[in-house]
Design an enzyme around this catalytic site. Structure first.
Site, short mmCIF file in Angstrom:
data_model
loop_
_atom_site.label_atom_id
_atom_site.label_comp_id
_atom_site.label_asym_id
_atom_site.label_seq_id
_atom_site.Cartn_x
_atom_site.Cartn_y
_atom_site.Cartn_z
N ASP A 7 0.85 -1.20 0.00
CA ASP A 7 0.00 0.00 0.00
C ASP A 7 0.88 1.24 0.00
OD1 ASP A 7 -2.46 1.49 0.06
OD2 ASP A 7 -2.12 1.89 2.18
N SER A 8 0.25 2.36 -0.32
CA SER A 8 0.99 3.63 -0.28
C SER A 8 1.32 4.01 1.16
CB SER A 8 0.14 4.74 -0.90
OG SER A 8 -1.06 4.88 -0.16
N TYR A 39 -0.88 8.56 -2.65
CA TYR A 39 -0.78 8.35 -4.09
C TYR A 39 -1.94 9.02 -4.83
CZ TYR A 39 2.76 4.56 -3.93
OH TYR A 39 3.90 3.81 -3.78
N GLY A 40 -3.04 9.23 -4.10
CA GLY A 40 -4.30 9.64 -4.74
C GLY A 40 -4.26 10.98 -5.43
N CYS A 70 -4.31 -1.41 -2.36
CA CYS A 70 -4.39 0.02 -2.63
C CYS A 70 -5.22 0.18 -3.89
CB CYS A 70 -2.97 0.55 -2.84
SG CYS A 70 -2.90 2.27 -3.34
N ASN A 71 -6.37 0.81 -3.74
CA ASN A 71 -7.24 1.00 -4.92
C ASN A 71 -6.60 1.92 -5.93
OD1 ASN A 71 -10.18 -0.14 -4.32
ND2 ASN A 71 -9.22 0.53 -2.43
N THR A 72 -5.86 2.91 -5.43
CA THR A 72 -5.28 3.89 -6.33
C THR A 72 -4.27 3.21 -7.26
OG1 THR A 72 -5.57 5.50 -4.59
CG2 THR A 72 -4.14 6.14 -6.40
N GLU A 162 -3.47 9.33 7.59
CA GLU A 162 -2.02 9.08 7.76
C GLU A 162 -1.46 9.91 8.92
OE1 GLU A 162 0.60 7.26 5.79
OE2 GLU A 162 -1.11 6.05 5.19
N CYS A 194 -11.15 2.87 -1.08
CA CYS A 194 -9.77 3.19 -0.70
C CYS A 194 -9.52 2.42 0.59
CB CYS A 194 -9.61 4.69 -0.46
SG CYS A 194 -8.04 5.13 0.35
N THR A 195 -8.38 1.73 0.66
CA THR A 195 -8.17 0.85 1.82
C THR A 195 -7.92 1.62 3.11
OG1 THR A 195 -5.88 0.61 1.11
CG2 THR A 195 -7.41 -1.13 0.48
N HIS A 196 -7.71 2.92 3.01
CA HIS A 196 -7.64 3.72 4.24
C HIS A 196 -9.03 3.92 4.86
CE1 HIS A 196 -3.63 4.84 2.82
NE2 HIS A 196 -3.41 5.48 3.95
N1 DGL Z 1 -5.09 3.33 0.44
C1 DGL Z 1 -4.89 3.59 -0.92
C2 DGL Z 1 -6.11 3.33 -1.77
O1 DGL Z 1 -6.73 2.36 -1.56
C3 DGL Z 1 -4.09 4.78 -1.29
C4 DGL Z 1 -4.52 6.10 -0.89
C5 DGL Z 1 -3.50 7.15 -1.25
O2 DGL Z 1 -2.32 6.93 -1.06
O3 DGL Z 1 -3.92 8.22 -1.73
O4 DGL Z 1 -6.45 4.05 -2.65
#
Ligand code: DGL
Length: 270
Positions: A7-8, A39-40, A70-72, A162, A194-196
């Site tokens: 993940d990011s 990453y988004g 990480c979906n992104t 974060e 988004c996994t966050h």
């Molecule tokens: N948790 C990640 C996702 O699922 C990344 C979010 C990010 O870094 O912007 O998209």
């Protein structure tokens, strides 16, 4: 036997927790690219380069199979990685498909033509890069017809999570849900893309109301991984040590991770 989880930053820990519970015999190596999160807000080229670097580091740990938790990265980089970059004998899987299969009531590998499904109005909450990739809508269109998707780019939310700033994260969830509801007043389902965001699941459910079914990915990905490994047991890799790697500052990342998962997590430098 090690499988990589990428993940990011910290969000993939929601997936790590679920896969580790579902597959206690497998060692998981987690890689959080905290130095480059979020990453988004990055462009697709940047996300591709960073994701490849992280996945390579997981291969060095003996992980032949890496889950992009990480979906992104799944939305912006996975297809290009699979088509041009992943070498023979290695696999990289994303987190979109298990979620869409659940939403469209499909079993794994059911490639029959798209059909009508029960849910017609879906709210998607995701990072700006995931929303602009339209990857969710593309994957959904392979499986379902007549589903209206309204996507809300949740700017700022990953940063707040974060940073461990729960009050700001809650306020952002409320305002993103309100913005979405102005365009789709009555979603039947909401996808935390988004996994966050599962770390804020309660805030999403409270803001959306009890009648909206909130889908989050962790358990769906865990089931799907268990199924994958049952069919391809060779992909548990040669590594044996569970590990948490970060490109960020290990002590700081460990503290945040411990706060999120409510158990001690010790990261080491990647
Ligand atoms: N948790 C990640 C996702 O699922 C990344 C979010 C990010 O870094 O912007 O998209």
């Amino acid at each position: 036997m090690a499988v990589g989880v990428f993940d990011s930053g910290l969000g993939g820990l929601t997936v790590l927790d679920a896969v580790a519970r579902r597959l206690p015999e497998v060692a998981f190596v987690y890689f959080g690219d905290n130095a480059h999160a979020p990453y988004g807000v990055r462009d697709a080229e940047d996300i591709f380069q960073l994701t490849c670097a992280g996945v390579e580091r997981l291969w060095d740990e003996g992980c032949d199979l890496v889950i992009l938790a990480c979906n992104t990265a799944s939305a912006a980089a996975l297809r290009r990685m699979q088509e041009t970059w992943v070498p023979e004998g290695k696999r990289v899987l994303g987190v979109f498909v298990p979620l869409i299969e659940a939403l469209t009531e499909r079993q794994w590998g059911d490639n029959s033509p798209p059909r009508e499904v029960a849910v017609k109005h879906v709210a998607l909450f995701a990072t700006p890069a995931t929303v602009s990739s339209r990857a969710f809508q593309r994957e959904l269109a392979f499986r379902a017809i007549g589903v209206d998707v309204e996507a809300q780019p949740c700017g700022g939310l990953v940063d707040a999570i974060e940073e461990g700033d729960e009050l700001l994260a809650e306020a952002l969830v409320r305002s993103h849900v309100e913005a979405l509801k102005r365009r789709m007043p009555k979603p039947e389902a909401a996808v935390l893309g988004c996994t966050h965001y599962p770390l804020m699941a309660k805030a999403f459910q409270d803001a959306l109301g009890p009648e909206v079914r909130v889908f989050s990915q962790a358990d769906l990905v865990a089931e799907s991984l268990a199924d994958y490994l049952a069919r391809r047991p060779g992909f548990t890799g040669s590594g044996r040590e569970p590990k948490f790697l970060t490109t960020g500052e290990p002590a700081r990342v460990s503290d945040k991770a411990t706060q999120f998962l409510r158990r001690r997590i010790a990261f080491e430098a990647a």
